[in-house]
Design an enzyme around this catalytic site. Structure first.
Site, PDB file in Angstrom:
ATOM      1  N   CYS A 165       0.044   3.885   2.655  1.00  0.00           N
ATOM      2  CA  CYS A 165       0.459   3.396   3.983  1.00  0.00           C
ATOM      3  C   CYS A 165       1.914   3.761   4.238  1.00  0.00           C
ATOM      4  O   CYS A 165       2.287   4.151   5.343  1.00  0.00           O
ATOM      5  CB  CYS A 165       0.294   1.883   4.081  1.00  0.00           C
ATOM      6  SG  CYS A 165      -1.398   1.306   3.886  1.00  0.00           S
ATOM      7  N   CYS A 224       0.835  -1.209   0.000  1.00  0.00           N
ATOM      8  CA  CYS A 224       0.000   0.000   0.000  1.00  0.00           C
ATOM      9  C   CYS A 224       0.870   1.259   0.000  1.00  0.00           C
ATOM     10  O   CYS A 224       1.531   1.558   0.989  1.00  0.00           O
ATOM     11  CB  CYS A 224      -0.906  -0.045   1.226  1.00  0.00           C
ATOM     12  SG  CYS A 224      -1.711   1.500   1.643  1.00  0.00           S
TER      13      CYS A 224
END
Length: 109
Positions: A37, A34
């Site tokens: 993230c 991600c």
């Protein structure tokens, strides 16, 4: 990404570290793949260092802990859940500014 001030959570320690804790806890649901993230991780590391002792910052890898993702209805990541006295009080999905995160932590009291 890993450092000593951010706690890694899984099913075995989630309750002990989050729901049985009286200080504010910010739980970051994330994954290795991600991009956003990875963008928010350094901000959370900073908050963990600056607020050490008053706020706990923890991470849950959604790929390794799908039952926790289901329990907290995580549909998109990064998802930050804010707990106080074991109760989920606030939630933000996606990248947020450090100022916004600190304001949310302050609001927990």
């Amino acid at each position: 990404m890993e450092n000593s001030t951010v706690i890694k959570l899984d099913e075995s320690n989630f309750d002990r570290e989050v729901t049985h804790h009286d200080k504010p806890v910010v739980v970051d649901f994330w994954a290795e793949w991600c991009g956003p993230c990875k963008m928010i991780a350094p901000v959370l590391d900073e908050i963990a260092r600056e607020k050490a002792g008053s706020v706990k910052v923890a991470k849950v890898n959604v790929d390794e802990n799908q039952s926790l993702s289901l329990k907290y209805n995580i549909r998109a990541i990064p998802a930050l859940l804010f707990f106080k006295n074991g109760q989920l009080r606030d939630q933000v999905t996606g990248v947020a500014s450090k100022k916004d995160l600190l304001n949310r932590i302050e609001a927990l009291g």
